[in-house]
Design an enzyme around this catalytic site. Structure first.
Site, PDB file in Angstrom:
ATOM      1  N   SER A  42       0.854  -1.182   0.000  1.00 17.06           N
ATOM      2  CA  SER A  42       0.000   0.000   0.000  1.00 17.06           C
ATOM      3  C   SER A  42       0.889   1.231   0.000  1.00 17.06           C
ATOM      4  CB  SER A  42      -0.871  -0.010   1.258  1.00 17.06           C
ATOM      5  OG  SER A  42      -1.490   1.230   1.472  1.00 17.06           O
ATOM      6  N   TYR A  93      -1.315  -1.404  10.568  1.00 18.31           N
ATOM      7  CA  TYR A  93      -1.486  -1.379   9.113  1.00 18.31           C
ATOM      8  C   TYR A  93      -0.236  -0.789   8.468  1.00 18.31           C
ATOM      9  CZ  TYR A  93      -3.427  -0.546   4.498  1.00 18.31           C
ATOM     10  OH  TYR A  93      -3.645  -0.547   3.138  1.00 18.31           O
ATOM     11  N   LYS A  98       2.441  -2.900   6.151  1.00 17.02           N
ATOM     12  CA  LYS A  98       2.619  -2.555   4.741  1.00 17.02           C
ATOM     13  C   LYS A  98       4.058  -2.138   4.462  1.00 17.02           C
ATOM     14  CE  LYS A  98      -1.471  -3.681   3.551  1.00 17.02           C
ATOM     15  NZ  LYS A  98      -1.710  -4.790   2.636  1.00 17.02           N
TER      16      LYS A  98
END
Length: 89
Positions: free
Chosen positions: A48, A61, A65
């Site tokens: 991401s 998160y 990532k």
């Protein structure tokens, strides 16, 4: 995976997101390594843009990532000798 409302600031939430977003990548990569080597195949990792900027409310998160980008680079270099291409998107 992502957990909103500061759920990733609790260890259980942090762990869950890292397990899904990062640990699963390594688990799949190692599971299929021999098949990829035999076929001179390619492994595609999905990350991401969060890997390149902060995500104030989602530390797991972001970390997962960012870790996916590092894992892609590391496996790419390590597995090149096996004829496996490792790329990230």
């Amino acid at each position: 995976a992502v957990i909103y409302r500061r759920g990733e600031f609790e260890m259980a939430g942090f762990r869950k997101v890292v397990e899904v977003n990062l640990m699963s990548l390594m688990a799949c990569a190692t599971r299929f390594h021999s098949m990829l080597r035999e076929s001179k195949g390619a492994l595609i990792m999905v990350s991401s843009t969060a890997a390149y900027h902060s995500t104030m409310g989602n530390p797991a998160y972001n970390a997962s990532k960012t870790g996916a980008v590092g894992l892609t680079r590391t496996l790419g270099e390590a597995w090149a000798e096996d004829g496996i291409r490792v790329n990230g998107i």
